[in-house]
Each structure stands twice: as structure tokens, then as C-alpha cells.
Design an enzyme around this catalytic site. Structure first.
Site, PDB file in Angstrom:
ATOM      1  N   HIS A 161      -5.602   9.146   0.593  1.00 28.04           N
ATOM      2  CA  HIS A 161      -5.503   8.337   1.808  1.00 28.04           C
ATOM      3  C   HIS A 161      -6.347   8.923   2.944  1.00 28.04           C
ATOM      4  CE1 HIS A 161      -3.869   5.553   4.797  1.00 28.04           C
ATOM      5  NE2 HIS A 161      -3.341   4.878   3.779  1.00 28.04           N
ATOM      6  N   HIS A 171       3.867  -2.126   3.043  1.00 31.66           N
ATOM      7  CA  HIS A 171       3.863  -0.786   2.463  1.00 31.66           C
ATOM      8  C   HIS A 171       5.194  -0.580   1.750  1.00 31.66           C
ATOM      9  CE1 HIS A 171       0.897  -0.602   5.709  1.00 31.66           C
ATOM     10  NE2 HIS A 171       0.315   0.366   5.026  1.00 31.66           N
ATOM     11  N   ASP A 228       0.814  -1.208   0.000  1.00 39.37           N
ATOM     12  CA  ASP A 228       0.000   0.000   0.000  1.00 39.37           C
ATOM     13  C   ASP A 228       0.851   1.263   0.000  1.00 39.37           C
ATOM     14  OD1 ASP A 228      -2.130  -1.706   0.183  1.00 39.37           O
ATOM     15  OD2 ASP A 228      -2.966  -0.840   2.019  1.00 39.37           O
ATOM     16  N   HIS A 231      -5.866   2.815  -4.319  1.00 46.37           N
ATOM     17  CA  HIS A 231      -5.879   2.991  -2.863  1.00 46.37           C
ATOM     18  C   HIS A 231      -6.398   4.377  -2.487  1.00 46.37           C
ATOM     19  CE1 HIS A 231      -5.032   1.846   1.171  1.00 46.37           C
ATOM     20  NE2 HIS A 231      -3.930   2.551   1.338  1.00 46.37           N
TER      21      HIS A 231
END
Length: 900
Positions: A318, A410, A252, A314
Site C-alpha cells: 500500500h 474497505h 480495498d 492492490h
């Protein structure tokens, strides 16, 4: 001339600082600081540390939490983590502005010396310091260079702090057998206990961020444990839907300008697919009309696609999408979709909600864009844990418990880059399979197609070497062969074992000063950016060695640079403890130091590697190796005058690397196999006893040389084939008769007695026979053995080897040619011709066999048939080195004269 000198006692304390590498860290752009002052920078640093500490406290007790508490803690911690990254970016932007040097110095001073901070606190600034080091590295001003050195020293200190806590996990990560043992981390637990006193966990859970996190939680039907508020599981993808012992890797928050590429490289080595969930703001911009403006991250995303991985959505910013109205959710997802399309993404479209926070309305909004939500069930917590080994241990433990899963990493952290190989190596050793999402379903890879963790030269990410040879000493007796030894070793590494020329530093004679050697060791090999975990490092020294006895009675060995004085070893030479420090500072998984000089006073651990395991290749990839071999002991003179213009030790080493060191015939030469061949061989033919052992920090791993298959020209005997001279041939035969190591293909493991680095005898267990070979493989192995014997002028043994190859594979053209040439070499042309004919019958394109047949026919006086063979030879290789003389004879000139 001897390479060992003994000196009188003196008192010295020698310290070497090994500088690690630095890497740039990036973070999403945030608003710059309004004013750059010392006080502001210190305040921001303290705020960043406070968030770091809170996250650690919050995540420390997850194992004791119920599901609802875990979800709440993770939701809070993730928000604090993103605030922490924003502060990192603000600090970097602030102190790197022109005129902000005073603020930068204040920040460094705070990190280095604030007395109220714990050592482990400073790990919160590792990636910030890496970013600052990268920016300062190119400075041309003295103050900038000095500041870059200061930051690098800080990073070196942080590496030592990290190692302190990582060492508690060393046994777990180093040995597969301990994976079921509960981790005991006294140092780390003590640190977290101090943080709890500053930030009680109960108080953290009452933080306003906790209340926000609770808003995205809701109980499941039936009163079971809470979960993130969302729709029925069948509308989303979860790790529980995978088959047993299968995982899907996901990353991510990228792409990142450096770490994403490093992760791609790791995944390629392990042939592991992954899904990269990208943030739109890292890819570029999209205006109100939907026009895309690509940013630098778009090219990184394209490299992800080119590597065969999947790009996914994604969101753009965020944000906490459970708080967004559906139009805002759709806007964020659509903007990122536009950027992913611009990157070239095709096929299945996946979406992951930031923090996993989603609602029914939010999911419906992304589904309207034909996106499928993918969650995770194994969180690496790489965003919360600063210790890479701890991250790896957590992932492995969770997968072992759940037996399947979608793993969340990540690709924006250096720590993830360090942890990922540890995870993949052990998973592959345990037989796990990788899955990808393709065509609306999970597609699971076949384990047979997955690369082992270490396989041949390609198993290492890269290979590095420092090779030193000194003949022309100014203050010590000159040597005759050390320079030639070093050149031969360097050539062998590049030509036989795939070391890139730019990665092999060769220091000869006047180049090999003490400063140059230490610079190469500390700044080249101990540079964590240049030399990474999946690399190997080889160091070779040929020159004088000496020993000094301390007042305590302990002896210290030295290698002697070209500029060292004979009466001041501690200042002018390089001690074995210094080499040991360098070995520990090297990031590479496997390192081997070979010293063609005498040594003493190491007092180190003994080699414990045993390559007999059927899973050696995979198992060895997880184990750190720090090994050393020396040419002789402190009370011995190491012979410089050996065969072939080499020292006895280096000549034997080169013979081993040429294939004789592969004691079990598996195509790999381990450090232990190398010692098991070289040490007894040298001891049998010279008055010296080579020593071998493992340095501190080794975890039982083995440095590995993978033998490459010779090309056709090397395997085909002809008049150009080289042989050892008479002296070397006689010595090779003597070694094979006298050495205590088993012959290649021994039926079982055999113990070989050699000296340890501490001077005491030890037994090395040489590996058992490799798994059964197919007839084709066995024939090739027999042919290779015949070639080696031919080069040593052992014709009767070579004949038996070639005949064995042909008995296994009757139409083995290569072996038939080689057997024919063996007879031709001995003046038996009539016996040679049938084998040459068999060779060209089995493979009419084998040009050198046609040439050999023509030579043999000509020697027998059959010019007509010789002409036929030569014509075929010329048609196949018209530019061969002998083509001109053959062509001249066919035109009526003198007869060819084969160089036999």
C-alpha cells in the site's frame, strides 16, 4: 387462574445497562513501541486522536471543494488514515504485552475521562477497544475479567455516542421517500466546527502530506479540472463506463480476519457480486526467489473466491506507487500476483493503485504483468467517517447523482460492515443492478435473479428468541398452562419458522429468575456480535404480570420472574420500561415482544406499519421494527385456562402463526397482521383486551414470519392426521365468526380496532389482498385452507375449499386425496373412492392415497381391490407406521383398523 396482579404504590428507579458486543479489529503490522510506559501510551493515543480529527476536518467540506481540492484532500486524508491504523496497531501491541497492565489502564482512563476531549472524539478508539475486548475476553484471572468488563462498558458508552449522531440520519435511512432531502446534522456539524477551531483546514492543506499529494496531481488536456496523473481513460476501467443504474462493488485493503467474512455474508444475502482488491502483505510473504509463504489471510481470500467473488491486486505494501520507479512497481504487483495465484485466483486480473496514485510508467509496469487498472468514481469514505449511517447516506447520494458507478469500500472496518446492508437494501428497492468484470467486459446481473432484501426465512441473517414460561411460582399463585405455552411457542419457532435450536433460549419455572431473564436479554440478545442488524429477535413471556401506580399517577407494568416477591416489584420484577430499553439496545433490524400477562403504563408510540405496499418486502427491510403485543390491560385478569392446554391468548397466537394470521394470503405474517388477528379474536372469547404498538426507536418496520410450505405428509390427509378437540374446534369457529379482522384474501385494506400500548384505542390497517395468483398457486392456497378447516372439524367448509382447488387444477392429486378422505372420515366410503382413484391416477407415487383407497375399498367389502391398493402402498412405503398391520392382513391376519 389469572396472570394479572395489581400491587400497591411504591417508589423505585430501575436502570438497566445493555452491553453491546465486541469484535476484533486488525491492522497491518508495524514496528512495536520501544518502551511501554503510561506516558508513551497516552502520547500515542493523543497522536491517534489528532489524526482522526484532522481527517474529519479535511473531509467535512468536500462538497464545497472543486475536483482538484477534493482529490488533494482525499489523498492527504488517506495517508493520515493509514498512519492512524498503524498507531492503533502499535497501541494494541504495546498494552497487550505481558506486564503492560498499568499502561492499558492508563489508555482506558485517557479514553474514558480526558476532559479536553469531546464525546465524539472517543469514536476514534472504537475498533481499538473492540480489539482489546476480544483479547481480554478469554482471561481467567479476576483482574483480566474486570478489565474486560471495563472495556465492554466503554464500548457501550461509545455505542450511545454513535447513536446520538446517527439519529440525525434516522429519517433519511428509515424512509425511502426522504432520500432527496438535504441532510441536516446539527450535532455533528457542531462537533466538526469545534475541530476546525483546533485544526484550520487551510493549515491542514499546507501540511507536508499535502505537498506529497500534489505531486500525484496533474491537469487534464485542455485545462480542465485536475485528475490523478495517469494515462488515457480507455486504458483503465471507470464507473462512467457502466450502464445507467448499475454499480460495481469493490473492497480495498483486505483481507481481514473477521470483517471480510461478515461482508461476504451480507453480499450472499443480497446476491451481490464484488471485487476484493487485496494487499499482498495481508496474504503472506514472497521471498527473493518468488517462493510464497502463505499467511492466515490467504484462507480468507480463498473464502472470497468460494463465495463467487473476484480477487484483485492492490499492491503488496500500500505504498505511494506514483513515487516508485517502474521496477519497484512491478515487484510489488508481481509479489501480490504470486500470492493471489496461490489462493486459487483465475480469470481476469485487475489492479488498483493505492490512493489511485499512478503514472504512465507505473501503469505500463502493471500492464506488462497483464493486469488491468480499475479505478472508482464513488468513494464511500468509510475510512474517514465513523458513523455507518452517514457512510450509507453518502454512497446513496453519490450514486443517485451519478446514476452509475464503481463504489469503493474497505473490508477492514466494522463501520463498513454496518453500513453495507443499508446501502444494498435501498439500492435493491430502487431497482439498481450489480455488475462484475468478467471475460474482459462488464457483465450486468438480471434484476429478476437478485434476491429481495427480505424474502422468507432466508431474508434474515439469523433468528433469535427468548421464550419464558412460569407455572411454579413460590410467592405468587401457581399457574397451569404458562410452561406449556412457552414450550409450544419455542417448538413453533423452530419447526415452522426456521429458528435454530441453539438460538432459542427457553427458561421454564425455576430457570426464569430475574437475573437469568435479564442476563438473557442483555448479554445474549443485546450482544452486537451475536445479534446483528439483519437478524430478528422474538421474546415471549407467559406468567404473572402486575401493575404499580407511581405517586405521579402514572402506572408501570411488570412481568414477574419466578423469584419475585409480591411486595417488592421494583426490586424483584422486570418493568416494561426495562424491556423497552432492551428493545432499543438490540442491534437486530426487527424485534417483537409478546407478553402473555397484563401490562400498563407504557405510554409508547403506536404501530404505523402498513404492509399494503406492493414493495413491502423490500421496503420493510430498510425500516427498523420494535413491536410489542400484550395479552391484556392493567385492569384485566388474563385467562390462563384455554383450549388445548394453553391460555386463551397463546392458543390464539399459535392459531395465527399456523397460518390464520396471514390476512392477505401473501405467505407472510407481519407483526401488525398478527395483532389484527389475535387482538379481536381474544377479545371476542375472553374478558381481556390484548394491546399492540411500536416501541420508541421503531421506524415503521414490521417483524415478519414467513410461512413455510407444508411437506407432503402434512398436506396429505390420512388416518394419522391430527384435528383440534371439540372445545378448540368450537372456539375456532366462534373466533372466525366474531373477530373483526377480514378473512384471508380480503379485496382491500381493512381497519381493525385494537388497544394501543398506551391504553387508547387505535386502528390497524390490515394489508390488502396479495397480487393475483396463478391457477396453480390459487389451488394450493385453497387446499391449504381446506386442511385448516378439516383440522377444525368444519367439514362442509373444507369440502368447498377442496372442490375449489380441484376446479382450478383438475389433476391436483393432493386435493383429490384430501377430499376423498374428508368423505371417508364421515363414513361415506363410496363417495371417497372416486376421489382416491383420481388422486392415484394423477400421481401414482402418492403412497397415502393408495392406503386410503385400500381402507375405503375394505370398508365397502371389496377385499380384492383393497388388496391391490394395499400392495401398491407397501411397495411405495414399506416402513410406514401401518405397513405391519396391512402386511399381516395380506398374509391372512386380522383386518387393518385405520386410526380414524
Amino acid at each position: 387462574m389469572a396472570r394479572c396482579w395489581r400491587r400497591t404504590p411504591a417508589l423505585a428507579l430501575v436502570i438497566v445497562l445493555s452491553l453491546g458486543g465486541c469484535q476484533r479489529a486488525e491492522a497491518p503490522t508495524t514496528a512495536p513501541l520501544p518502551q511501554v510506559t503510561e506516558a508513551t501510551v497516552v502520547q500515542q493515543a493523543d497522536a491517534l486522536l489528532a489524526l482522526h480529527r484532522k481527517v474529519l476536518v479535511l473531509m467535512a467540506d468536500l462538497r464545497e471543494d472543486n475536483e482538484a481540492q477534493r482529490l488533494q484532500a482525499q489523498a492527504i486524508g488517506l495517508q493520515w488514515f493509514h498512519q492512524q491504523r498503524g498507531l492503533q496497531q502499535q497501541l494494541a501491541e504495546a498494552v497487550l504485552r505481558p506486564g503492560s497492565e498499568v499502561a492499558l489502564d492508563a489508555l482506558l482512563t485517557r479514553i474514558e475521562s480526558e476532559p479536553t476531549w469531546f464525546d465524539a472524539d472517543r469514536l476514534a478508539f472504537k475498533e481499538l477497544l473492540q480489539h482489546l475486548a476480544q483479547e481480554q475476553r478469554g482471561s481467567q484471572q479476576l483482574t483480566g475479567i474486570q478489565r474486560a468488563k471495563r472495556i465492554q462498558d466503554d464500548l457501550t458508552a461509545l455505542a450511545e455516542v454513535e447513536q446520538t449522531y446517527a439519529a440525525e440520519l434516522g429519517a433519511v435511512m428509515g424512509r425511502l421517500e426522504t432520500r432527496g432531502i438535504e441532510l441536516k446534522r446539527e450535532r455533528w456539524d457542531d462537533y466538526v466546527a469545534k475541530l476546525r477551531a483546533l485544526y484550520p483546514r487551510e493549515q491542514l492543506l499546507r501540511d507536508p502530506a499535502a505537498l506529497l499529494a500534489l505531486e500525484v496531481l496533474a491537469p487534464l488536456p485542455g485545462g480542465s479540472a485536475p485528475a490523478l496523473r495517469g494515462p488515457a481513460p480507455e486504458r483503465e476501467l471507470f464507473g462512467a463506463q457502466l450502464p445507467p443504474k448499475t454499480l460495481l462493488l469493490s473492497f480495498d485493503d483486505g483481507p481481514h480476519g473477521r470483517y471480510t467474512d461478515q461482508i461476504l455474508e451480507i453480499l450472499q444475502r443480497h446476491q451481490a457480486p464484488a471485487v476484493f482488491f487485496q494487499l499482498g502483505q495481508n496474504l503472506g510473504k514472497v521471498d527473493a526467489e518468488g517462493k510464497v509463504s502463505p499467511g492466515p489471510g490467504l484462507k480468507v481470500a480463498q473464502r472470497v473466491l468460494a463465495a463467487g467473488h473476484q480477487l484483485a491486486n492492490h499492491s503488496f505494501s500500500h505504498g505511494l506507487m506514483s513515487k516508485f520507479e517502474p521496477p519497484k512497481v512491478r515487484q510489488e504487483a508481481a509479489a501480490t500476483e504470486a500470492l493471489l495465484t496461490a489462493a486459487g485466483r483465475q480469470g481476469d486480473a485487475l489492479f488498483r493503485f493505492p490512493y489511485g496514485a499512478r503514472t504512465e510508467a507505473g501503469l505500463s509496469a502493471v500492464e506488462a504483468l497483464k493486469l488491468r487498472s480499475m479505478m472508482w468514481n464513488v468513494d464511500s469514505l468509510d475510512w474517514a467517517d465513523p458513523i455507518p449511517k452517514s457512510i450509507a447516506a453518502r454512497v446513496l447520494a453519490e450514486l443517485n447523482k451519478r446514476q452509475r458507478g464503481i463504489v469503493l469500500f474497505h473490508d477492514i472496518h466494522a463501520r463498513t460492515v454496518e453500513a453495507l446492508p443499508l446501502v444494498l437494501e435501498q439500492l435493491q428497492a430502487d431497482g439498481w443492478r450489480f455488475a462484475r468484470w468478467q471475460g474482459g467486459q462488464f457483465v450486468v446481473s438480471d434484476p429478476a435473479t437478485q434476491a429481495p432484501a427480505l424474502s422468507g426465512n432466508s431474508g434474515y441473517r439469523d433468528s433469535h428468541a427468548l421464550v419464558i414460561g412460569i407455572d411454579d411460582y413460590a410467592q405468587w399463585p401457581k399457574l397451569a398452562h404458562a410452561k406449556r405455552d412457552a414450550q409450544a411457542v419455542a417448538d413453533t419457532l423452530k419447526q415452522q419458522f426456521g429458528f435454530k435450536a441453539e438460538n432459542v433460549e427457553l427458561l421454564l419455572d425455576g430457570q426464569a429468575t430475574r437475573a437469568a431473564i435479564l442476563r438473557a436479554l442483555n448479554q445474549r440478545l443485546a450482544d452486537a456480535k451475536r445479534v446483528q442488524r439483519d437478524d430478528r429477535v422474538f421474546v415471549f413471556f407467559a406468567g404473572h404480570g402486575s401493575t404499580r401506580r407511581l405517586p405521579s399517577g402514572r402506572e408501570v407494568g411488570y412481568i414477574v420472574p419466578v423469584d419475585a416477591g409480591p411486595d417488592d416489584l421494583q426490586a424483584g420484577a422486570i418493568s416494561m420500561p426495562q424491556l423497552q430499553e432492551v428493545a432499543e439496545a438490540i442491534s437486530a433490524k426487527h424485534a417483537l415482544l409478546v407478553i402473555d400477562a397484563c401490562y400498563s403504563g407504557l405510554g409508547l408510540t403506536r404501530a404505523g406499519g402498513n404492509a399494503a405496499s406492493q414493495n413491502f418486502v423490500r421496503d420493510n427491510a430498510r425500516r427498523v421494527a420494535r413491536q410489542m403485543m400484550t395479552a391484556g390491560g392493567a385492569d384485566q385478569q388474563v385467562a390462563d385456562d384455554g383450549p388445548g392446554g394453553h391460555s386463551v391468548f397463546t392458543w390464539t397466537l399459535l392459531q395465527a402463526l399456523g397460518g390464520k394470521g396471514d390476512l392477505n394470503g401473501d405467505g407472510l405474517i407481519t407483526g401488525t397482521e398478527l395483532a389484527a388477528y389475535v387482538a379481536p379474536a381474544v377479545a371476542a372469547i375472553a374478558q381481556q383486551t390484548p394491546a399492540f404498538g411500536s416501541l420508541p426507536g421503531s421506524q415503521g418496520g414490521e417483524f415478519v414470519f414467513a410461512l413455510r410450505a407444508p411437506d407432503a405428509a402434512e398436506q396429505t390427509l390420512s388416518g394419522d392426521s391430527r384435528q383440534l378437540d371439540a372445545q378448540a374446534s368450537a372456539l375456532a369457529q366462534k373466533v372466525d365468526r366474531l373477530r373483526s379482522a377480514p378473512a384471508a384474501g380480503a379485496a382491500s385494506a381493512v381497519e381493525v380496532a385494537v388497544a394501543g400500548l398506551d391504553g387508547k384505542p387505535q386502528a390497524l390497517s390490515t394489508p390488502a389482498e396479495a397480487p393475483a395468483l396463478s391457477p396453480r398457486q390459487a389451488a394450493q392456497r385453497a387446499n391449504d385452507r381446506g386442511l385448516q378447516l378439516y383440522r377444525e372439524r368444519r367439514y362442509a367448509e373444507a369440502e368447498a375449499a377442496f372442490l375449489q382447488a380441484l376446479s382450478l387444477q383438475p389433476r391436483f392429486s393432493l386435493a383429490a386425496n384430501n377430499l376423498g378422505f374428508l368423505f371417508y372420515k364421515q363414513g361415506q366410503a363410496a363417495k371417497a373412492v372416486p376421489w382416491f382413484e383420481q388422486a392415484v391416477d394423477a400421481d401414482p407415487a402418492r403412497a397415502l392415497a393408495w392406503l386410503n383407497l385400500g381402507d375405503a375399498r375394505l370398508l365397502m367389502g371389496d377385499e380384492a381391490l383393497a388388496e391391490v391398493a394395499y400392495q401398491r402402498y407397501l411397495a411405495l412405503t414399506p416402513q410406514h407406521s401401518r405397513a405391519a398391520e396391512v402386511r399381516a392382513w395380506l398374509a391372512g391376519g386380522p383386518k387393518p383398523k385405520p386410526p380414524v
